[in-house]
Design a protein around this motif. Structure first.
Motif: not given
Ligand code: AVI
Length: 331
Positions: A254-265, A290-292
């Protein structure tokens, strides 16, 4: 569109892809650089190998991923309005391809387009889209350009005559940081030239629940799309990622206004890529996308600061997505 439509065999006047001169991608270099960072990251443009394109297409049909159907209905509703703003005989340049369905909706409203120029780095989808459009509109000059539109590139000679209309659907603009988006718009303004028009689809800010669901669909297609990047590294860069030891997660920041995608170990592990070793601890992530998301005023301000003025903006009734028609103000 005032051009013949047909369902017959492909027409012969789709030109061979034009290999635009410009900077080249380097998957190996970008993976090595990205995984050597303190916060590991790989650019999202590398999602789109053949399997990645298929998976993205499937994501666009999930119930959770609203952008595609919402943008399509805005395009359908406003194709004629866009055509009126663009004027007759424009060269239509599409940045990134994928399905030709959106381009068809756009072209349906344009009076006698001079040419259709899809620009993409993914040669398979570029060739498919060019062939589909040529088959559907046999009188239209289709001139695909094989280039990375995130970097400077040149247009083929068919675009030398007449005005230019850029088409950037799907909120792909959101995959740039706002600074990168500004730089892209400046390059776009130069490419489209005086009186150039740009049609952009933009995903709007909304509730975290809707956004988190859209990027974590129940069928697991977004997870497969994200993890396919590791498959691609294994295949193309002789790596040994164990896909069961990594997991997908996306969340709206919410703070950055973006959806973040990650791959977690999921464990302590070391991966070998073309002879080099990269270590992971449990919970460590590779940031893959990132998807702003923008509000309408935020997006219009960005466009205005980057060489364009807004001619028209349309938003769907649920305030999910916006479609903008911009005109080049200065190059
Ligand atoms: C292509 N791009 C605009 C999509 C997006 O929504 O950022 C890619 C995507 N990533 C996960 N789902 C879709």
């Amino acid at each position: 569109m005032n051009r013949t439509m047909t369902s017959g065999p492909p027409a012969s006047h789709v030109s061979n892809p034009f290999f635009a001169s410009g900077e080249q991608n380097d998957f190996r270099r970008d993976v090595f650089e990205g995984l050597a960072r303190a916060h590991k990251a790989i650019p999202c443009k590398y999602f789109y190998d053949e399997r990645g394109i298929e998976l993205f297409d499937a994501i666009c049909h999930t119930p959770e991923y609203y952008p595609t159907r919402t943008e399509m209905s805005l395009l359908k509703k406003h194709a004629k309005d866009i055509g009126a703003l663009a004027g007759p005989g424009v060269n239509v340049i599409e940045f990134g391809t994928g399905s030709s369905a959106k381009a068809e909706l756009l072209l349906s409203g344009i009076d006698t387009p001079a040419s259709y120029i899809p620009v993409d780095i993914a040669s398979a989808s570029l060739a498919n889209e060019a062939a589909a459009m040529s088959q559907r509109y046999p009188d239209l000059t289709v001139a695909p350009v094989f280039a990375d539109f995130t970097l400077p590139f040149a247009l083929p000679s068919v675009a030398a005559q007449g005005r230019r209309l850029g088409f950037f659907p799907g909120s792909t603009i959101g995959n740039f940081t706002p600074e990168e988006a500004g730089a892209f718009f400046h390059r776009c303004a130069r490419l489209l030239g005086q009186d150039g028009v740009l049609v952009v689809g933009v995903d709007l800010k909304k509730s975290k629940r809707i956004l988190d669901d859209a990027y974590n669909d129940a069928a697991g297609l977004t997870a497969a799309f994200n993890l396919n990047l590791l498959h691609r590294i294994n295949r193309e860069l002789k790596a040994n990622f164990d896909l069961d030891s990594f997991t997908h997660c996306a969340h709206y920041n919410l703070v950055r206004g973006r959806v973040e995608m990650h791959i977690y170990s999921l464990s302590f592990q070391t991966v070998r890529i073309d002879g080099r070793l990269f270590s992971f601890i449990p919970g460590e992530s590779i940031h893959t996308e990132n998807s702003y998301k923008y509000s309408v005023p935020e997006f219009e301000a960005l466009a205005q600061a980057s060489g364009f003025i807004t001619l028209e903006t349309w938003v769907d009734a649920d305030h999910l997505f916006s479609l903008h028609v911009l005109r080049v103000a200065h190059q």
